[in-house]
Enzyme design. Sequence first.
Site, PDB file in Angstrom:
ATOM      1  CE  LYS A 190      -3.536   2.790   0.528  1.00 26.08           C
ATOM      2  NZ  LYS A 190      -4.535   3.077  -0.477  1.00 26.08           N
ATOM      3  CE  LYS A 195      -3.564   7.734   6.977  1.00 26.82           C
ATOM      4  NZ  LYS A 195      -3.982   6.409   6.517  1.00 26.82           N
TER       5      LYS A 195
HETATM    6  P1  NAP Z   1     -12.890   8.630   7.291  1.00 27.73           P
HETATM    7  O1  NAP Z   1     -14.068   8.853   6.431  1.00 27.73           O
HETATM    8  O2  NAP Z   1     -12.236   9.800   7.951  1.00 27.73           O
HETATM    9  O3  NAP Z   1     -13.340   7.535   8.421  1.00 27.73           O
HETATM   10  C1  NAP Z   1     -12.478   7.155   9.466  1.00 27.73           C
HETATM   11  C2  NAP Z   1     -13.242   6.219  10.384  1.00 27.73           C
HETATM   12  O4  NAP Z   1     -12.363   5.781  11.421  1.00 27.73           O
HETATM   13  C3  NAP Z   1     -14.442   6.871  11.083  1.00 27.73           C
HETATM   14  O5  NAP Z   1     -15.460   5.923  11.201  1.00 27.73           O
HETATM   15  C4  NAP Z   1     -13.844   7.234  12.460  1.00 27.73           C
HETATM   16  O6  NAP Z   1     -14.831   7.348  13.479  1.00 27.73           O
HETATM   17  C5  NAP Z   1     -12.975   6.024  12.697  1.00 27.73           C
HETATM   18  N1  NAP Z   1     -11.910   6.286  13.678  1.00 27.73           N
HETATM   19  C6  NAP Z   1     -10.819   7.081  13.496  1.00 27.73           C
HETATM   20  N2  NAP Z   1     -10.053   7.067  14.600  1.00 27.73           N
HETATM   21  C7  NAP Z   1     -10.668   6.235  15.473  1.00 27.73           C
HETATM   22  C8  NAP Z   1     -10.354   5.809  16.801  1.00 27.73           C
HETATM   23  N3  NAP Z   1      -9.241   6.227  17.418  1.00 27.73           N
HETATM   24  N4  NAP Z   1     -11.211   4.964  17.397  1.00 27.73           N
HETATM   25  C9  NAP Z   1     -12.327   4.530  16.780  1.00 27.73           C
HETATM   26  N5  NAP Z   1     -12.681   4.903  15.534  1.00 27.73           N
HETATM   27  C10 NAP Z   1     -11.856   5.745  14.897  1.00 27.73           C
HETATM   28  O7  NAP Z   1     -11.711   7.883   6.517  1.00 27.73           O
HETATM   29  P2  NAP Z   1     -11.823   6.890   5.260  1.00 27.73           P
HETATM   30  O8  NAP Z   1     -11.686   7.713   4.013  1.00 27.73           O
HETATM   31  O9  NAP Z   1     -12.975   5.963   5.422  1.00 27.73           O
HETATM   32  O10 NAP Z   1     -10.417   6.119   5.423  1.00 27.73           O
HETATM   33  C11 NAP Z   1     -10.267   5.016   6.301  1.00 27.73           C
HETATM   34  C12 NAP Z   1      -8.915   4.354   6.013  1.00 27.73           C
HETATM   35  O11 NAP Z   1      -8.900   3.910   4.649  1.00 27.73           O
HETATM   36  C13 NAP Z   1      -7.708   5.308   6.183  1.00 27.73           C
HETATM   37  O12 NAP Z   1      -6.629   4.596   6.719  1.00 27.73           O
HETATM   38  C14 NAP Z   1      -7.416   5.738   4.745  1.00 27.73           C
HETATM   39  O13 NAP Z   1      -6.060   6.109   4.576  1.00 27.73           O
HETATM   40  C15 NAP Z   1      -7.777   4.460   3.984  1.00 27.73           C
HETATM   41  N6  NAP Z   1      -8.165   4.669   2.581  1.00 27.73           N
HETATM   42  C16 NAP Z   1      -9.059   5.645   2.228  1.00 27.73           C
HETATM   43  C17 NAP Z   1      -9.401   5.793   0.869  1.00 27.73           C
HETATM   44  C18 NAP Z   1     -10.373   6.878   0.417  1.00 27.73           C
HETATM   45  O14 NAP Z   1     -10.474   7.119  -0.803  1.00 27.73           O
HETATM   46  N7  NAP Z   1     -11.138   7.504   1.305  1.00 27.73           N
HETATM   47  C19 NAP Z   1      -8.850   4.955  -0.085  1.00 27.73           C
HETATM   48  C20 NAP Z   1      -7.974   3.940   0.306  1.00 27.73           C
HETATM   49  C21 NAP Z   1      -7.641   3.804   1.655  1.00 27.73           C
HETATM   50  P3  NAP Z   1     -15.668   8.724  13.659  1.00 27.73           P
HETATM   51  O15 NAP Z   1     -16.809   8.626  12.704  1.00 27.73           O
HETATM   52  O16 NAP Z   1     -16.088   8.727  15.083  1.00 27.73           O
HETATM   53  O17 NAP Z   1     -14.720   9.856  13.324  1.00 27.73           O
END
Ligand code: NAP
Length: 328
Positions: free
Chosen positions: A200, A268
């Site tokens: 990744k 990040k």
């Molecule tokens: P996001 O929309 O910001 O969602 C993050 C999630 O993690 C939320 O549900 C958040 O809860 C939860 N969370 C964060 N810190 C936490 C903690 N300490 N304890 C419990 N829950 C926690 O992010 P996302 O876009 O879905 O991305 C998630 C992961 O996938 C990341 O590692 C990102 O790098 C990876 N990713 C994202 C994409 C993309 O296009 N978005 C593509 C590939 C990979 P709350 O709702 O309470 O904040």
Amino acid sequence: TFYVIECEGLPSTLKCDSLYAPEWKELAVEKEHVGFIGLGVMGSPMAAHLVRAGYPMTVFNRTSVKMEPLMAIGAAPSGSCRELASRSDIVISMVSDSPDVEEVYLGPDGVLAGVRKGSLLIDMSTISPGMAIRVTRCAEEAGCTMMDAPVSGGDVGARNATLSIMVGGETQAFDRALPLLQVLGKPILCGPSGAGQTVKACNQIATALHLVAMSEALVLGQKAGVDPTVILQVLGAGYAESRVMDVRGPRVVRRDFAPGFRGRLHHKDLHIVLETARELGCPLPASALAHELFSSVVANGWGDLDHSAVIRVLETLAGVEVTGSAPR
Ligand code: NAP
């Protein structure tokens, strides 16, 4: 999916992951109970695909209101990662960063405080390979198996179930997870624990540099007064074509920076890239430059925009805005 089968000449029923012979009679289809943690941009559609595929599911999200759409399609809510783990055969997490994964698994109310022995834990967040290996070791001490399985394909891939899934772990665990991961996209076993996160990191280098290359091309074209749509058309038809440019280029020209993949998450990821490279003594000069450009994205308050907003940094340096209209 496990099929429970009965076969003449065999003393009892068997569990297997596919039906091998026509004379075997399918008695029932049993799906393992899944616990899903983290219902953000990615986790929410991924969990929904699994519910619709028939997996019994418990969900947990720190901000509890985000559990409601999943509850509406049949998932059960839980009050903590610990409670969720106590009800699950397979736990999946999709949270933000390495410290979050540490808290979700190793915290006092975390997964390992409630997990059943023999459970399979799959972390699909993008975190450092070192943290993935550390949490996996702790999971093994608790009698579980764990895999890192970060994804590529973005929010569109999550919604369309076409994610590329990079798995680090043992073959047996991979085989157990395969039917479930195939509901979400294309899983590939990359190697032992941590290997999924390493692949990744490689993916994030290439994506960031494609974005920066596209941005510089569009900024130069704009400065010279050439229509950016023409630049995208010509580059997209030749050797310089890329998926990043196909998907993000037209949105950039429309000034649509709605996420998508947030700039602060790519920042990040580039930090993870450089940290891993430093540990390995591996110089990555272009990634270091991309990291600084994404630092500027965050410093300018654009971190919650799509990562293609990195073009704004280059536009600021050049004193133009890629709009298709005449240069300033
Ligand atoms: P996001 O929309 O910001 O969602 C993050 C999630 O993690 C939320 O549900 C958040 O809860 C939860 N969370 C964060 N810190 C936490 C903690 N300490 N304890 C419990 N829950 C926690 O992010 P996302 O876009 O879905 O991305 C998630 C992961 O996938 C990341 O590692 C990102 O790098 C990876 N990713 C994202 C994409 C993309 O296009 N978005 C593509 C590939 C990979 P709350 O709702 O309470 O904040």
